[in-house]
Structures are given as structure tokens and as C-alpha cells.
Scaffold this motif. Structure first.
Motif, PDB file in Angstrom:
ATOM      1  N   GLY A 149     -46.752  26.144  69.527  1.00 49.61           N
ATOM      2  CA  GLY A 149     -46.552  27.007  70.677  1.00 49.61           C
ATOM      3  C   GLY A 149     -46.013  28.365  70.290  1.00 49.61           C
ATOM      4  O   GLY A 149     -46.332  29.378  70.928  1.00 49.61           O
ATOM      5  N   ARG A 150     -45.202  28.423  69.261  1.00 51.56           N
ATOM      6  CA  ARG A 150     -44.650  29.696  68.783  1.00 51.56           C
ATOM      7  C   ARG A 150     -45.705  30.554  68.100  1.00 51.56           C
ATOM      8  O   ARG A 150     -45.662  31.775  68.150  1.00 51.56           O
ATOM      9  N   LEU A 151     -46.651  29.894  67.444  1.00 48.09           N
ATOM     10  CA  LEU A 151     -47.620  30.615  66.624  1.00 48.09           C
ATOM     11  C   LEU A 151     -48.960  30.859  67.309  1.00 48.09           C
ATOM     12  O   LEU A 151     -49.735  31.702  66.849  1.00 48.09           O
ATOM     13  N   TRP A 152     -49.225  30.134  68.381  1.00 47.30           N
ATOM     14  CA  TRP A 152     -50.573  30.107  68.933  1.00 47.30           C
ATOM     15  C   TRP A 152     -51.091  31.485  69.341  1.00 47.30           C
ATOM     16  O   TRP A 152     -52.163  31.908  68.912  1.00 47.30           O
ATOM     17  N   ASP A 153     -50.356  32.203  70.171  1.00 51.99           N
ATOM     18  CA  ASP A 153     -50.875  33.470  70.691  1.00 51.99           C
ATOM     19  C   ASP A 153     -51.144  34.502  69.589  1.00 51.99           C
ATOM     20  O   ASP A 153     -52.243  35.078  69.541  1.00 51.99           O
TER      21      ASP A 153
ATOM     22  N   VAL B 228     -63.769  25.937  59.426  1.00 45.43           N
ATOM     23  CA  VAL B 228     -62.379  25.477  59.381  1.00 45.43           C
ATOM     24  C   VAL B 228     -61.562  26.742  59.141  1.00 45.43           C
ATOM     25  O   VAL B 228     -61.877  27.516  58.236  1.00 45.43           O
ATOM     26  N   LEU B 229     -60.537  26.972  59.912  1.00 44.76           N
ATOM     27  CA  LEU B 229     -59.893  28.280  59.923  1.00 44.76           C
ATOM     28  C   LEU B 229     -58.856  28.494  58.830  1.00 44.76           C
ATOM     29  O   LEU B 229     -58.227  29.552  58.769  1.00 44.76           O
ATOM     30  N   GLY B 230     -58.676  27.518  57.972  1.00 42.58           N
ATOM     31  CA  GLY B 230     -57.771  27.717  56.846  1.00 42.58           C
ATOM     32  C   GLY B 230     -56.394  28.165  57.291  1.00 42.58           C
ATOM     33  O   GLY B 230     -55.752  27.519  58.123  1.00 42.58           O
ATOM     34  N   GLN B 231     -55.927  29.304  56.793  1.00 44.87           N
ATOM     35  CA  GLN B 231     -54.591  29.791  57.112  1.00 44.87           C
ATOM     36  C   GLN B 231     -54.393  30.003  58.614  1.00 44.87           C
ATOM     37  O   GLN B 231     -53.272  29.940  59.116  1.00 44.87           O
ATOM     38  N   HIS B 232     -55.489  30.240  59.350  1.00 46.02           N
ATOM     39  CA  HIS B 232     -55.380  30.479  60.786  1.00 46.02           C
ATOM     40  C   HIS B 232     -55.414  29.201  61.606  1.00 46.02           C
ATOM     41  O   HIS B 232     -55.429  29.257  62.838  1.00 46.02           O
ATOM     42  N   ASP B 233     -55.417  28.048  60.934  1.00 45.19           N
ATOM     43  CA  ASP B 233     -55.145  26.774  61.604  1.00 45.19           C
ATOM     44  C   ASP B 233     -53.642  26.490  61.592  1.00 45.19           C
ATOM     45  O   ASP B 233     -53.213  25.379  61.900  1.00 45.19           O
ATOM     46  N   ALA B 234     -52.840  27.491  61.255  1.00 46.98           N
ATOM     47  CA  ALA B 234     -51.398  27.324  61.086  1.00 46.98           C
ATOM     48  C   ALA B 234     -50.677  26.709  62.282  1.00 46.98           C
ATOM     49  O   ALA B 234     -49.755  25.904  62.096  1.00 46.98           O
ATOM     50  N   PRO B 235     -51.019  27.042  63.553  1.00 40.46           N
ATOM     51  CA  PRO B 235     -50.272  26.436  64.659  1.00 40.46           C
ATOM     52  C   PRO B 235     -50.276  24.914  64.631  1.00 40.46           C
ATOM     53  O   PRO B 235     -49.227  24.272  64.770  1.00 40.46           O
ATOM     54  N   TRP B 236     -51.453  24.327  64.439  1.00 38.33           N
ATOM     55  CA  TRP B 236     -51.525  22.866  64.391  1.00 38.33           C
ATOM     56  C   TRP B 236     -50.979  22.307  63.079  1.00 38.33           C
ATOM     57  O   TRP B 236     -50.294  21.276  63.065  1.00 38.33           O
TER      58      TRP B 236
ATOM     59  N   ALA C 160     -54.236  21.200  54.936  1.00 41.17           N
ATOM     60  CA  ALA C 160     -53.049  22.055  54.805  1.00 41.17           C
ATOM     61  C   ALA C 160     -53.026  22.726  53.438  1.00 41.17           C
ATOM     62  O   ALA C 160     -52.679  23.906  53.316  1.00 41.17           O
ATOM     63  N   ARG C 161     -53.423  22.016  52.421  1.00 39.92           N
ATOM     64  CA  ARG C 161     -53.394  22.592  51.080  1.00 39.92           C
ATOM     65  C   ARG C 161     -54.426  23.704  50.944  1.00 39.92           C
ATOM     66  O   ARG C 161     -54.153  24.737  50.316  1.00 39.92           O
ATOM     67  N   VAL C 162     -55.617  23.533  51.521  1.00 40.83           N
ATOM     68  CA  VAL C 162     -56.606  24.619  51.493  1.00 40.83           C
ATOM     69  C   VAL C 162     -56.063  25.834  52.243  1.00 40.83           C
ATOM     70  O   VAL C 162     -56.192  26.975  51.796  1.00 40.83           O
ATOM     71  N   ALA C 163     -55.422  25.594  53.386  1.00 38.99           N
ATOM     72  CA  ALA C 163     -54.906  26.682  54.207  1.00 38.99           C
ATOM     73  C   ALA C 163     -53.858  27.506  53.460  1.00 38.99           C
ATOM     74  O   ALA C 163     -53.750  28.722  53.669  1.00 38.99           O
ATOM     75  N   ARG C 164     -53.099  26.861  52.596  1.00 40.18           N
ATOM     76  CA  ARG C 164     -52.086  27.604  51.822  1.00 40.18           C
ATOM     77  C   ARG C 164     -52.723  28.430  50.701  1.00 40.18           C
ATOM     78  O   ARG C 164     -52.084  29.331  50.164  1.00 40.18           O
ATOM     79  N   SER C 165     -53.968  28.104  50.347  1.00 40.42           N
ATOM     80  CA  SER C 165     -54.598  28.719  49.180  1.00 40.42           C
ATOM     81  C   SER C 165     -55.673  29.743  49.511  1.00 40.42           C
ATOM     82  O   SER C 165     -55.991  30.598  48.681  1.00 40.42           O
ATOM     83  N   ALA C 166     -56.272  29.662  50.720  1.00 45.06           N
ATOM     84  CA  ALA C 166     -57.446  30.492  51.017  1.00 45.06           C
ATOM     85  C   ALA C 166     -57.546  30.752  52.510  1.00 45.06           C
ATOM     86  O   ALA C 166     -56.688  30.339  53.297  1.00 45.06           O
ATOM     87  N   GLY C 167     -58.634  31.420  52.878  1.00 43.33           N
ATOM     88  CA  GLY C 167     -58.875  31.735  54.278  1.00 43.33           C
ATOM     89  C   GLY C 167     -59.816  30.739  54.933  1.00 43.33           C
ATOM     90  O   GLY C 167     -59.755  29.539  54.674  1.00 43.33           O
ATOM     91  N   TRP C 168     -60.720  31.239  55.771  1.00 43.35           N
ATOM     92  CA  TRP C 168     -61.656  30.363  56.493  1.00 43.35           C
ATOM     93  C   TRP C 168     -62.603  29.679  55.499  1.00 43.35           C
ATOM     94  O   TRP C 168     -62.879  30.199  54.414  1.00 43.35           O
TER      95      TRP C 168
ATOM     96  N   VAL D 103     -57.767  35.382  65.244  1.00 46.42           N
ATOM     97  CA  VAL D 103     -59.038  34.644  65.191  1.00 46.42           C
ATOM     98  C   VAL D 103     -60.057  35.272  66.150  1.00 46.42           C
ATOM     99  O   VAL D 103     -61.224  35.478  65.801  1.00 46.42           O
ATOM    100  N   THR D 104     -59.607  35.586  67.347  1.00 43.43           N
ATOM    101  CA  THR D 104     -60.493  36.190  68.345  1.00 43.43           C
ATOM    102  C   THR D 104     -61.026  37.535  67.866  1.00 43.43           C
ATOM    103  O   THR D 104     -62.224  37.832  67.991  1.00 43.43           O
ATOM    104  N   ARG D 105     -60.157  38.362  67.300  1.00 46.09           N
ATOM    105  CA  ARG D 105     -60.585  39.677  66.829  1.00 46.09           C
ATOM    106  C   ARG D 105     -61.569  39.552  65.665  1.00 46.09           C
ATOM    107  O   ARG D 105     -62.521  40.330  65.546  1.00 46.09           O
ATOM    108  N   ILE D 106     -61.350  38.580  64.774  1.00 50.00           N
ATOM    109  CA  ILE D 106     -62.281  38.379  63.663  1.00 50.00           C
ATOM    110  C   ILE D 106     -63.649  37.978  64.192  1.00 50.00           C
ATOM    111  O   ILE D 106     -64.687  38.517  63.768  1.00 50.00           O
ATOM    112  N   ARG D 107     -63.677  37.048  65.130  1.00 50.85           N
ATOM    113  CA  ARG D 107     -64.959  36.596  65.683  1.00 50.85           C
ATOM    114  C   ARG D 107     -65.680  37.750  66.383  1.00 50.85           C
ATOM    115  O   ARG D 107     -66.904  37.896  66.271  1.00 50.85           O
TER     116      ARG D 107
END
Length: 343
Positions: free
Chosen positions: A108-112, A146-154, A170-178, A118-122
Motif C-alpha cells: 500500500g505504501r509503494l503502490w501509487d 514480469v515487472l522485475g523491480q517494479h513488482d516491488a509492492p507485492w 524476488a531475486r530477479v527483481a533485485r538484479s534487473a528490470g522487466w 509502470v503506467t508511464r513506461i507503458r
């Protein structure tokens, strides 16, 4: 399971860690990311991809995912299935109240702010193609990522609750992007080269793109709002006439915010629509947009130099009186608003 003080601290710490991951810029750790992608495939019960292809931006990644001979998408097995299991088991353990609180402290803290990126990239990916058909195809491709680092909220929530199903993700998200998982090929993106935010964690930069990738794909934004390249450079020379002439309602709002509502009111010759003991109600009528309605109030406490500072409160367009507008800012009706003492 209940959300104890100790668990709340764990959840808050996870949100802080994943906020850093979500907004991390700089080169991906390619060897680590490739090992992590293979782990995510194995965790899903799949054979490892025969090839891992790197892309320098989500735009390049979407194009590669759409054009390469990759085999079928395995996103459901790699991401959707583990996600659903982790969420269902966490909800069952926490119960409705505990789940809501755990989400509020993490995702909830990170979502917006993260979803804003993510929206701006798309939008940027779709805008890179002149053909509407090609633009729609690329945007659809981003929905399969798969959103990688931008799946951070979940991932912040799952990390705090120590859910093993999402460890590879989670490990991919710490290492790379989408990234895009396919049967034979995984397409993995670099992280942003630069990422600039304002105090509200919205994409924002006056002197260039707010978000840029190694291949030049970039997003220009002001206060989270997408703007054309070079737009920020024109802000210093804004006039009332330039603001009024802007046909894009969203850009006009950005201009007004930067120009200053009080300055706009003064220089446009606006006339107040209501005045009472609470303040002065102003309304700016804008073409093809809702009117900007504001209450001008004066601080009852003098400044050190003896002057009294003015403040401008944005209120709903339907506001009829200054008193009603001030009451609304306190979550009250005009009838109920009876301040005992003003400060």
C-alpha cells in the motif's frame, strides 16, 4: 496469525528495502539476473530457457518479445501461479484484518508511486510506434512482462512474510528490470540509467527526461504527469496567455501548478465569486476541463515583519461559499464548521 508490533516492524522494514529496489537505477547485475531467471524457471517446475536475451529498455524488450522465435509464454507458471499461491496462503494465515494491515504497511505504501512509473513506461512504449496497430501490439506485449523491480509492492509483502513461492522472482527483481519468460527464451531488460522523482515520489525533472534507459528510451514527466520533451524548458517563460492557449487539459494543469494559482488569478484579472468571514472564493474557468476552485485565506497570526500570509486552498468545483470550502478541508459541512479559535 495477527500483525504484532514485531511483525509490523518487519513489514515496514521490507517496504523500505523494496522501495530502494523499485527506484534503483544503474546497470543490471547480468550474471546474477541470469542465474535468478533460471532459478525462477526451476521453481515453477520448468526446464531452464535455452537462451537469455538482454534488452536495454522495456521498449526494446517488448519488441524482442513480440518478434523473436521464443516459444509460448510461460508467465502463468513462472509468475501468476506462485503469486496466487503466496497471496492465498498469506491471506488465510493473516485473516481479512491482518491482511489489510500487512498490505497497508508494504504494498500500500509503494503502490501509487511504483504503478505510476509502470503506467508511464507503458504509455511511452506505445507512443514509440506511429502505427496504432503496432502501438497496440507493443502495449499488449508489456502486459505480458514480469515487472522485475517494479513488482516491488507485492514482493515487499511476500518478502516480509517469508513466502518461498516468490523467492526466484524476488531475486530477479533485485538484479534487473522487466522480463519476459518464454518456453525457449527469456528476454530480460536493463534497469533505468536515470530516474528522477519529486518529494511525492512522482517522476519529475525540469532539465531532461525523468526516466531514461541505456538505449535512449525515455519518459519526460513533470509532477508525475507525462509531458513532451522540452516542455519543462518553456516553464520559465509562462504567461497567462500561454496557459489559456494550451489545448491539452493535463498540460494546462501542470502549467498552472508551476505558474502559481495566486499569480494566475492576479494576472488574469479574475474576479472572486464569493467573499465571507472565512475567506475569498475564486473560480478559474478552463476550456474542456473542470474549473479550478480555490479559497483564499489569511493566516490570523502575523509574520515576524507584521504581515499576514495568504494561503490558497484547492476545493471541489461545486463549492458555493468560502466558508463551505474551508469547512470541506476539515472534512466538515459548512453548518458544522464553527471554529472556536483561529490560528
Amino acid at each position: 496469525m495477527t500483525v504484532t508490533t514485531e511483525l509490523a516492524d518487519v513489514l515496514a522494514a521490507a517496504a523500505q528495502r523494496w522501495e530502494e529496489v523499485a527506484f534503483r537505477a544503474g546497470p543490471a547485475d547480468r550474471p546474477e539476473a541470469e542465474a535468478d531467471v533460471r532459478l525462477a524457471y526451476r521453481a515453477a517446475g520448468l526446464a531452464e530457457p535455452g537462451e537469455i536475451v538482454w534488452a536495454d529498455s522495456p521498449l526494446a524488450g517488448a519488441r524482442a518479445a513480440a518478434l523473436l522465435d521464443t516459444g509460448r509464454s510461460v508467465r502463468d507458471a513462472v509468475r501468476t501461479g506462485p503469486w496466487q499461491r503466496a497471496r492465498a496462503e498469506a491471506y488465510a494465515a493473516l485473516g481479512p484484518t491482518g491482511w489489510a494491515l500487512a498490505w497497508a504497511l508494504t504494498g500500500g505504501r509503494l503502490w501509487d508511486p511504483v504503478n505510476g512509473i509502470v503506467t508511464r513506461i507503458r504509455q511511452g512504449v506505445a507512443a514509440a510506434e506511429e502505427s496504432q496497430t503496432a502501438a497496440a501490439a507493443l502495449r499488449a506485449s508489456t502486459l505480458d512482462a514480469v515487472l522485475g523491480q517494479h513488482d516491488a509492492p507485492w514482493l515487499a509483502l511476500f518478502d516480509a512474510l517469508d513466502r518461498p513461492e516468490t523467492e526466484g522472482l524476488a531475486r530477479v527483481a533485485r538484479s534487473a528490470g522487466w522480463w519476459w519468460p518464454f518456453e525457449r527464451v527469456a528476454v530480460v531488460c536493463e534497469r533505468p540509467a536515470e530516474l528522477h522523482r519529486d518529494g511525492m515520489s512522482r517522476l519529475h525533472r525540469a532539465g531532461g527526461p525523468a526516466l531514461s534507459f541505456p538505449d535512449g528510451f525515455a519518459v519526460h514527466a513533470w509532477g508525475g504527469m507525462p509531458v513532451p520533451a522540452g516542455f519543462a524548458a518553456t516553464m520559465a517563460a509562462l504567461t497567462v496567455q500561454r496557459i489559456d492557449a494550451e489545448e491539452n487539459a493535463e498540460l494546462r494543469r501542470v502549467m498552472l501548478e508551476h505558474f502559481g494559482y495566486d499569480r494566475y488569478l492576479a494576472e488574469s484579472g479574475a474576479v472572486p465569486v464569493h467573499r465571507d468571514e472565512a475567506g475569498v472564493l475564486w473560480r478559474i474557468v478552463l476550456p474542456d476541463d473542470e474549473p479550478v476552485t480555490m479559497v483564499e485565506v489569511v493566516n490570523s497570526t502575523a509574520e515576524p515583519d507584521g504581515t499576514f500570509r495568504k494561503y490558497w486552498l484547492r476545493v471541489p468545483p461545486s463549492t458555493r461559499t468560502a466558508r463551505e470550502g474551508v469547512a470541506w478541508t476539515f472534512g466538515m459541512t459548512e453548518t458544522d464548521y464553527r471554529p472556536v479559535r483561529e490560528t
